[in-house]
Design an enzyme around this catalytic site. Structure first.
Site, short mmCIF file in Angstrom:
data_model
loop_
_atom_site.label_atom_id
_atom_site.label_comp_id
_atom_site.label_asym_id
_atom_site.label_seq_id
_atom_site.Cartn_x
_atom_site.Cartn_y
_atom_site.Cartn_z
N THR A 5 0.80 -1.22 0.00
CA THR A 5 0.00 0.00 0.00
C THR A 5 0.84 1.28 0.00
O THR A 5 1.92 1.31 0.57
CB THR A 5 -0.86 -0.07 1.28
OG1 THR A 5 -1.75 -1.14 1.14
CG2 THR A 5 -1.61 1.20 1.57
N ARG B 19 -14.30 -7.27 -0.06
CA ARG B 19 -13.70 -6.75 1.18
C ARG B 19 -13.21 -5.29 1.00
O ARG B 19 -12.62 -4.94 0.00
CB ARG B 19 -12.53 -7.65 1.57
CG ARG B 19 -11.80 -7.23 2.85
CD ARG B 19 -10.48 -6.58 2.53
NE ARG B 19 -9.70 -6.35 3.75
CZ ARG B 19 -8.55 -5.68 3.76
NH1 ARG B 19 -8.03 -5.23 2.65
NH2 ARG B 19 -7.92 -5.47 4.88
N ASP C 195 -8.88 -0.76 5.22
CA ASP C 195 -8.74 0.44 6.05
C ASP C 195 -8.35 1.65 5.20
O ASP C 195 -8.66 2.79 5.54
CB ASP C 195 -7.68 0.22 7.14
CG ASP C 195 -6.31 -0.10 6.56
OD1 ASP C 195 -6.24 -0.88 5.58
OD2 ASP C 195 -5.31 0.45 7.06
N THR D 4 -0.48 1.77 7.06
CA THR D 4 -0.29 0.58 6.22
C THR D 4 -0.07 -0.64 7.10
O THR D 4 0.55 -0.54 8.15
CB THR D 4 0.89 0.76 5.24
OG1 THR D 4 1.10 -0.49 4.57
CG2 THR D 4 2.18 1.17 5.93
N GLY D 5 -0.60 -1.78 6.65
CA GLY D 5 -0.44 -3.01 7.41
C GLY D 5 -1.73 -3.82 7.40
O GLY D 5 -2.51 -3.73 6.45
N THR D 6 -1.93 -4.58 8.47
CA THR D 6 -3.10 -5.46 8.55
C THR D 6 -4.37 -4.61 8.71
O THR D 6 -4.77 -4.26 9.81
CB THR D 6 -2.95 -6.40 9.76
OG1 THR D 6 -2.67 -5.59 10.90
CG2 THR D 6 -1.80 -7.38 9.56
N GLY D 7 -5.00 -4.33 7.59
CA GLY D 7 -6.06 -3.32 7.53
C GLY D 7 -7.22 -3.57 8.47
O GLY D 7 -7.79 -2.62 9.03
N1 ASP Z 1 -3.86 -1.95 4.80
C1 ASP Z 1 -3.96 -2.64 3.54
C2 ASP Z 1 -5.13 -3.58 3.56
O1 ASP Z 1 -5.44 -4.13 4.58
C3 ASP Z 1 -2.75 -3.42 3.18
C4 ASP Z 1 -1.43 -2.73 3.27
O2 ASP Z 1 -1.29 -1.74 3.97
O3 ASP Z 1 -0.49 -3.20 2.62
O4 ASP Z 1 -5.68 -3.83 2.51
#
Ligand code: ASP
Length: 311
Positions: free
Chosen positions: A173, A201, A204, A224-227
């Site tokens: 992201t 889906r 975030d 960014t991360g586990t949305g």
């Molecule tokens: N936050 C993003 C999602 O959950 C993924 C990411 O940040 O790489 O889709």
């Protein structure tokens, strides 16, 4: 008193393995991050607004195949590329977002069009595409978004029965935050989501307050991360609320938000600029592709713990 203009960006956070990234690949990523920072900064330098700078910087990252946004987006469980993006103006708290959007070259411009030309905040799927068409945004065919690497990632995720963050081999992201010379903050985030995620889906990155937020009273932030963990923690707004209600510094607030993310089983990072001109790029993952530029200094870029100045 003006604190000057500045911009910060990220290209995703996660389990980036230092040993898997050779010097050539690092240079490739640095080159795109640098171009993105320079495009955004020159917009601010020329008197452009933070909203313009953030969207211009993000569009550079969306056009690169290296990042999981726009052209480089990952596939969902149906083998489709569907993208999410959002943008917020810290002045007046206007915001726009799109989710499950197909074929639009730069989803960040779709989010910006929603913010500026629509009475609503979040548009999805065909509705968001129709709106993008009406607003004459650029479209690209499916082939533009296809890459064998992304397809292989889907095949491997399907075989393992996993929904994966785009970080173990490449990067994720993208986002940008900026403060302009009028003192206005803005934040933008854009993603191709998670590989093999359930069709429909929403991330975030498309939800104001979760993966993206800006308020001139406090800060601009892109996550960014586990949305899904960021959604449950309303993390971007939480950062702003810690500054607004507890009067904490940006650094202290970001550490609290990321500790809460960790406690909730999440992983990732955030970039933020405060109304006072503090810049924070913090993460609890192994790495985060990131950079900032301010005060006519060179670009500062980093992937792992160190950041380097790049002329
Ligand atoms: N936050 C993003 C999602 O959950 C993924 C990411 O940040 O790489 O889709």
């Amino acid at each position: 008193m003006s604190v000057g203009h500045m911009i910060a960006i990220h290209g995703g956070a996660g389990t980036i393995l230092e040993e898997k990234l050779d010097a050539g690949q690092r240079d490739e990523y640095h080159a795109v991050l640098k171009k993105s920072l320079e495009v955004g900064y020159s917009c601010l330098d020329g008197g452009g607004s933070s909203v313009e700078a953030v969207s211009a910087s993000i569009s550079v990252l969306e056009d690169s195949i290296l990042f999981n946004a726009g052209r480089g987006s990952v596939f969902n469980s149906k083998g489709l590329i569907e993208m999410d993006a959002s943008i917020m103006n810290g002045k007046g708290l206007s915001a726009g977002a799109v989710t499950c959007l197909k074929n639009v070259k730069n989803p960040i411009y779709a989010a910006k069009a929603v913010m500026e030309k629509c009475d609503h905040v979040l548009l999805c799927a065909e509705g968001a595409q129709g709106f993008s068409k009406e607003n004459k945004l650029d479209f690209e065919p499916d082939e533009y978004f296809f890459s064998p690497k992304r397809w292989d990632q889907l095949v491997s995720a399907r075989q393992k029965g996993q929904v994966t963050l785009d970080h173990s081999e490449s990067i994720g992201t993208v986002g940008a935050v900026a403060l302009d010379s009028k003192g206005d903050l803005a934040a933008g985030t854009s993603t191709g989501g998670l590989t093999n995620r359930v069709w429909g889906r929403c991330s975030d990155s498309s939800l104001i307050g979760s993966g993206n937020y800006a308020n001139n009273k406090t800060c601009a932030v892109s996550c960014t991360g586990t949305g899904d963990t960021f959604i449950r923690g309303v993390s971007a707004y939480d950062l702003s609320a810690l500054i607004e209600y507890k009067n904490l510094s940006l650094d202290e607030s970001s550490k609290i938000v990321l500790e809460k993310l960790r406690d909730a089983g999440g992983n990732g990072g955030l970039i933020s600029i405060s109304a006072k001109g503090e810049i924070v790029l913090n993460f609890i993952s192994k790495g985060m592709y990131r950079g900032y530029k301010k005060d006519s200094e060179s670009c500062h870029l980093g992937i792992f713990s160190e950041m380097t100045e790049v002329k």
